[in-house]
Design an enzyme around this catalytic site. Structure first.
Site, PDB file in Angstrom:
ATOM      1  N   ALA A 173      -5.521   2.796   2.806  1.00  0.00           N
ATOM      2  CA  ALA A 173      -6.924   2.429   2.619  1.00  0.00           C
ATOM      3  C   ALA A 173      -7.380   2.627   1.182  1.00  0.00           C
ATOM      4  CB  ALA A 173      -7.808   3.245   3.568  1.00  0.00           C
ATOM      5  N   SER A 203     -15.458  -4.442   8.249  1.00  0.00           N
ATOM      6  CA  SER A 203     -15.511  -3.185   7.500  1.00  0.00           C
ATOM      7  C   SER A 203     -15.119  -1.991   8.370  1.00  0.00           C
ATOM      8  CB  SER A 203     -16.924  -2.992   6.936  1.00  0.00           C
ATOM      9  OG  SER A 203     -16.926  -2.137   5.830  1.00  0.00           O
ATOM     10  N   CYS A 233      -8.183   4.272  10.008  1.00  0.00           N
ATOM     11  CA  CYS A 233      -7.657   5.634   9.852  1.00  0.00           C
ATOM     12  C   CYS A 233      -8.311   6.620  10.829  1.00  0.00           C
ATOM     13  CB  CYS A 233      -7.868   6.129   8.423  1.00  0.00           C
ATOM     14  SG  CYS A 233      -7.015   5.142   7.179  1.00  0.00           S
ATOM     15  N   LYS A 284       9.072  28.035  -2.416  1.00  0.00           N
ATOM     16  CA  LYS A 284       8.431  28.503  -1.179  1.00  0.00           C
ATOM     17  C   LYS A 284       7.579  29.713  -1.513  1.00  0.00           C
ATOM     18  CE  LYS A 284      12.110  26.772   1.819  1.00  0.00           C
ATOM     19  NZ  LYS A 284      13.065  27.081   2.905  1.00  0.00           N
ATOM     20  N   ARG A 289     -22.731  -7.664  -6.628  1.00  0.00           N
ATOM     21  CA  ARG A 289     -23.434  -6.813  -7.603  1.00  0.00           C
ATOM     22  C   ARG A 289     -23.259  -7.360  -9.014  1.00  0.00           C
ATOM     23  NH1 ARG A 289     -21.417  -2.559  -4.349  1.00  0.00           N
ATOM     24  NH2 ARG A 289     -19.706  -2.167  -5.817  1.00  0.00           N
ATOM     25  N   ALA A 336     -11.281  -3.492   4.704  1.00  0.00           N
ATOM     26  CA  ALA A 336     -11.479  -2.644   3.516  1.00  0.00           C
ATOM     27  C   ALA A 336     -11.512  -3.430   2.208  1.00  0.00           C
ATOM     28  CB  ALA A 336     -10.387  -1.579   3.469  1.00  0.00           C
ATOM     29  N   ALA A 337     -10.456  -4.187   1.929  1.00  0.00           N
ATOM     30  CA  ALA A 337     -10.369  -4.885   0.646  1.00  0.00           C
ATOM     31  C   ALA A 337     -11.390  -6.003   0.542  1.00  0.00           C
ATOM     32  CB  ALA A 337      -8.954  -5.439   0.447  1.00  0.00           C
ATOM     33  N   VAL A 355      -9.104 -18.477   9.400  1.00  0.00           N
ATOM     34  CA  VAL A 355      -8.618 -19.439   8.408  1.00  0.00           C
ATOM     35  C   VAL A 355      -7.165 -19.755   8.755  1.00  0.00           C
ATOM     36  CG1 VAL A 355      -8.116 -19.856   5.973  1.00  0.00           C
ATOM     37  CG2 VAL A 355     -10.193 -18.612   6.631  1.00  0.00           C
TER      38      VAL A 355
END
Length: 441
Positions: free
Chosen positions: A297, A38, A42, A357, A21, A10-11, A79
């Site tokens: 996430a 990627s 979840c 409630k 970009r 994700a990161a 790595v």
């Protein structure tokens, strides 16, 4: 500019896309230990529960899609060392076991987290699983085709979600939790009591029970606890995660006690030109004003995007987290944001609480159910600190309203006249949050 990213989930994936970009001329290379990139973990409980059949739906982007955008991804490359002085990393090609070096101008550590596995006897037996990656999901799904008795260890989000999926597959499920209640880190007792009562109607819930190990010849046949022995064809360990710190633990990098990397608002570590994001990182909490480990996430993607911008020359800051999260388990939806009461105590913040409630919508519309809300607010300023909601259909999305209110530093009293929507299928003329704001003392 040469950017290297360690980790393509994700990161790391979000950072790479954003950096490219911002600076199309940047050279970006991602090294990923697995052969899947990627990936959205979840979705695993729902994949196992046959909500969908194609495991590739949990993959947001493929290596080919990244390559098309000019981002190089090397999968099955681990790595194994970082040299901050020379700005070099050492990589092991898992396919051929060869090692080589690469250099960087800026480096992002996005190595994620790994399951916490308690020191239990006979962990090597077959059909004992964790639930973290796609191969876990595929293996569990295959094993479920031939077996019925499943023991789930751990009653956090993943433990509860996988329990629901297993019950809906008509498996005999026993859920074992060491603590005296479920979801201890996310919800206070008033809310977990509601969730537990519903769980007990659908599965065999065991609280305050410690798993000690397993029995079996080749495959697991029984789970041994401090109270009893239970038959088990499959065991799923869902006792939380910890930062995957192996690659950086020998660096002079600032971390929390659990190994989560401490970063500043820009995602930078205390080592020059090294950034970090994702489930290996501690996040700044907007309410407690502390660094906290919340492996979600949402935080991974958002910090990853901000770091990606900064890697390519940006000056963007992460605004912090509220730890907003939710789950559905059987007949109950539950959401939370900000601080729980226990977290407010730990942070040393003077606070008050209000518990209400009510019902989710008008009584003359089919499907009316009970809803409970607990709000925590500052005892002196009355600014909202946190909130939790549990109940039937429609309960959980009210958490987003609470998150917005906390983000904006609203006071509890302002909820009383907040113009929430009203329509009989969705709410009552006075929403439960209106009521909470009105009666808070």
């Amino acid at each position: 500019m040469k950017i290297i990213i360690i980790g393509a989930q994700a990161a790391g994936a979000s950072a790479a896309a954003k950096a490219k970009r911002r600076d199309p001329n940047a050279t970006i290379c991602i090294y990923e230990k697995s052969d899947i990139v990627s990936f959205g973990a979840c979705g695993l409980p729902y994949f196992i529960g046959n909500h969908f059949g194609d495991e590739n739906e949990m993959i947001s982007r493929t290596p080919e899609q990244f390559a098309k955008d000019g981002i190089e991804i090397k999968t099955l490359h681990e790595v194994i060392a970082i040299d901050p002085q020379l700005k070099k990393i050492t990589i092991k090609d898992i396919k051929n076991n060869n090692c080589f070096e690469d250099d960087y101008d800026k480096l992002l550590i996005a190595v994620g987290a790994t399951p916490i596995i308690p020191p239990l006897k006979n962990l090597q037996l077959e059909n004992i699983f964790t639930l973290r990656d796609m191969y876990d999901g595929l293996a569990i799904k295959k094993a479920l085709n031939q077996n019925s008795n499943v023991v789930v260890i751990g009653a956090g989000y993943i433990g509860l979600e996988i329990t629901e999926s297993l019950v809906k597959l008509n498996k005999n499920v026993k859920l074992i939790q060491l603590d005296d209640r479920v979801l201890t880190d996310a919800f206070d007792p008033e809310l977990t009591e509601i969730i537990e009562e519903n769980l007990k109607q659908h599965c065999d819930l065991h609280l305050q029970e410690q798993v000690q190990g397993f029995e079996g010849e080749q495959k697991v046949t029984h789970v041994i606890t401090d109270k009893a022995k239970y038959p088990a064809d499959i065991v799923i360990i869902a006792t939380g995660v910890k930062p995957n710190s192996e690659v950086y633990k020998h660096l002079n990098i600032e971390t929390l006690s659990n190994g989560a990397i401490v970063v500043d608002n820009y995602g930078q570590t205390n080592i020059a030109d090294i950034y970090a994001a994702g489930d290996c990182v501690a996040l700044h909490h907007r309410v407690s004003q502390s660094m906290t480990y919340i492996p979600l996430a949402t935080g991974a993607n958002k910090l990853g995007k901000i770091v990606g911008d900064n890697l390519a020359g940006g000056n963007n800051q992460f605004p912090g987290t509220l730890g907003t999260s939710a789950l559905r388990v059987f007949d109950i939806e539950a959401g939370r944001t900000g601080l729980t009461e226990q977290q407010a105590i730990k942070a040393g913040i003077p606070y008050k609480t209000v518990v209400v409630k009510d019902k989710n919508h008008s009584n003359y519309v089919e499907g009316q159910t009970s809803v409970t809300a607990k709000l925590i607010y500052h005892a002196e300023t009355r600014i909202l600190l946190g909130g939790q909601i549990a109940g039937g259909s429609g309960a959980v999305l009210r958490t987003n309203s609470l998150a917005t209110a906390i983000w904006a530093n609203m006071k509890i009293d302002e909820l009383a006249m907040m113009d929430f929507l009203y329509a009989p299928p969705f709410s009552r003329p006075w929403d439960i949050l209106n009521i909470a704001g009105g009666i808070a003392k």
